[in-house]
Design an enzyme around this catalytic site. Structure first.
Site, mmCIF file in Angstrom:
data_model
loop_
_atom_site.group_PDB
_atom_site.id
_atom_site.type_symbol
_atom_site.label_atom_id
_atom_site.label_comp_id
_atom_site.label_asym_id
_atom_site.label_seq_id
_atom_site.Cartn_x
_atom_site.Cartn_y
_atom_site.Cartn_z
ATOM 1 N N ARG A 46 0.854 -1.200 0.000
ATOM 2 C CA ARG A 46 0.000 0.000 0.000
ATOM 3 C C ARG A 46 0.883 1.240 0.000
ATOM 4 N NH1 ARG A 46 -1.400 1.658 4.610
ATOM 5 N NH2 ARG A 46 -2.202 -0.316 5.423
ATOM 6 N N TYR A 98 -16.447 16.897 -15.285
ATOM 7 C CA TYR A 98 -16.866 15.500 -15.410
ATOM 8 C C TYR A 98 -17.998 15.190 -14.410
ATOM 9 C CZ TYR A 98 -16.515 10.421 -15.153
ATOM 10 O OH TYR A 98 -16.803 9.094 -15.152
ATOM 11 N N ASP A 170 -7.480 18.903 -14.180
ATOM 12 C CA ASP A 170 -7.800 17.581 -14.717
ATOM 13 C C ASP A 170 -7.385 17.602 -16.188
ATOM 14 O OD1 ASP A 170 -8.997 15.362 -15.914
ATOM 15 O OD2 ASP A 170 -10.751 15.409 -14.607
ATOM 16 N N LYS A 195 -8.616 6.595 -19.526
ATOM 17 C CA LYS A 195 -8.878 7.133 -20.865
ATOM 18 C C LYS A 195 -7.617 7.035 -21.728
ATOM 19 C CE LYS A 195 -12.698 7.901 -18.635
ATOM 20 N NZ LYS A 195 -13.036 9.163 -17.989
HETATM 21 C C1 LIG Z 1 -13.519 9.522 -16.664
HETATM 22 C C2 LIG Z 1 -13.120 10.821 -16.114
HETATM 23 C C3 LIG Z 1 -12.906 10.991 -14.741
HETATM 24 C C4 LIG Z 1 -13.120 9.870 -13.732
HETATM 25 O O1 LIG Z 1 -12.209 8.846 -13.917
HETATM 26 P P1 LIG Z 1 -12.500 7.287 -13.594
HETATM 27 O O2 LIG Z 1 -11.240 6.627 -14.013
HETATM 28 O O3 LIG Z 1 -13.693 6.894 -14.409
HETATM 29 O O4 LIG Z 1 -12.772 7.181 -12.142
HETATM 30 C C5 LIG Z 1 -12.468 12.222 -14.304
HETATM 31 N N1 LIG Z 1 -12.281 13.255 -15.160
HETATM 32 C C6 LIG Z 1 -12.499 13.133 -16.481
HETATM 33 C C7 LIG Z 1 -12.272 14.307 -17.377
HETATM 34 C C8 LIG Z 1 -12.926 11.918 -17.006
HETATM 35 O O5 LIG Z 1 -13.147 11.814 -18.320
#
Ligand SMILES: *Cc1c(COP(=O)(O)O)cnc(C)c1O
Length: 387
Positions: A46, A98, A170, A195
């Protein structure tokens, strides 16, 4: 090292213990101590695991930060960053973030006394007006999902400095290949690595990179204390995914431009949202702060019926949530990714029922065009039938 080389030669490099050129998957929870407290850098997985170290070091290098952290999902990464705050603190946040981030802000963090104000961060004056005496963090998403609004990271970071706010970006949509927010003044950059970073629709993961050691120590304390870490298998998959990020993004960008040109020729498309279009309001900012416009395109086909008909008719564009993978995906945000946002709020943001979002993949561009063409032809027939 240039970007494409850094994707391959950045991070920890060849495994020191064995010479393995790809990071071995250290599927272990604990590590033998020669004597009490005498360790080889690892104690319990961890706290740290060598495969996780590979991806954490690589993403830190790519984002130009000092330390990286890998979490079990993008949301776990985002939540960990908010744990830098305390009860009574306030966040100023991009208004069309998001959906999962919006839900976290509205339904989870208020229970712990953390408040948020959503604001159009493309508007610098409105952003400044949203800052309160207890504001501690400015959280940006750019470009946004699904309307691809672009915030000027440098301008907002400059503003935030005068109020001593921590700036978080982000960077999921632009990826470190196209955009490096830390170099533009941000303090923390994060990704849903599910992604483009992973890139193959086979892993759910999140990454955070911080610009200095203090934030690094704080975030490691949170990661180790709350435990939302990424496992070794998935850490390996992210390193593997990043190796090809450069060529993937270049190819995706090229296809995206071709598809936008195609969409322009379609009568049923009433509006196209793509920062690469010269008339997109964020075009100049994206061109200034990033080296690409990305592979996300949204467009309006006028009605919920048209949107449904279109997305259910495509063959190569898979009807699915998520984005950033080798296969092209298509979705209707109002009914899928953004369904958890109240209809009223969606209307305020401009997320109409006829809005369709595509994530451009790596298929042959001609097949993708033909696929959309046949789907659009059904749409015309469908709407004629309903006249
Ligand atoms: C998908 C996404 C998230 C969340 O991520 P997860 O891996 O699904 O938990 C956060 N920000 C953006 C811009 C996203 O496309």
């Amino acid at each position: 090292m240039r970007k494409k080389t850094a994707l391959i030669h950045g991070g920890t490099g060849v495994d020191q213990a064995t010479g393995a050129v790809t990071p071995p998957i250290y599927q272990t929870s604990t590590y033998k101590q020669e004597k009490i407290g005498k360790l080889k850098g690892y104690e319990y997985s961890r706290t740290a695991n060598p495969t996780r170290t590979s991806i954490e070091t690589l993403i830190a290098d790519l984002e130009g930060g000092v330390r990286g952290f890998a979490f079990g999902s993008g949301m776990a990464a985002i939540h960990a960053v908010f744990q830098l705050l305390s009860s009574g603190d306030h966040i100023v946040m991009t208004d069309d973030v998001y959906g999962g981030t919006y839900r976290l802000m509205k339904r989870v963090l208020p229970k712990f006394g953390i408040e948020v104000t959503f604001v159009d961060t493309t508007d610098l004056k409105a952003t400044e007006e949203a800052i309160q005496p207890n504001t501690k963090m400015l959280y940006l998403e750019t470009p946004t999902n699904p309307l691809l609004k672009v915030t000027d990271i440098e301008a907002v970071s400059h503003l935030a400095k005068s109020y001593e706010l921590t700036v978080v970006v982000d960077n999921t949509f632009s990826t470190p290949y196209f955009q490096q927010p830390l170099a533009l003044g941000a303090d923390i950059v994060l990704h849903s690595a599910t992604k483009y970073v992973g890139g193959h629709s086979d892993v759910v993961a999140g990454l955070v990179v911080v610009k200095d050691e203090n934030l690094g120590e704080d975030l490691h304390f949170i990661q180790n204390s709350t435990g939302g870490i990424l496992g070794p298998q998935d850490s390996f998959l992210l390193v593997r995914g990043l190796r090809t990020l450069g060529i993937r993004m270049d190819a995706i960008e090229e296809t995206a431009h071709a598809l936008v040109d195609f969409l322009k020729t379609q009568d049923s498309v009433t509006k196209i949202f793509y920062p690469g279009l010269a008339d997109h309001p964020g075009h100049a900012t994206q061109a200034k702060q990033a080296t690409g416009f990305g592979g996300m395109i949204s467009f309006d086909v006028g009605s919920a019926e048209n949107a449904e008909r279109l997305v259910e008719a495509t063959r190569y564009f898979t009807l699915a949530e998520s984005l950033g993978a080798v296969e092209s995906l298509i979705s209707v945000p109002a009914r899928m990714t953004h369904a958890s946002i109240p209809a009223e709020r969606r209307a305020e943001l401009g997320i109409t029922d006829g809005l369709v979002r595509i994530s451009v993949g790596l298929e042959d561009v001609e097949d993708l065009k033909e696929d959309l063409e046949q789907a659009f032809s059904l749409l015309t027939k469908f709407s004629e039938k309903n006249v």
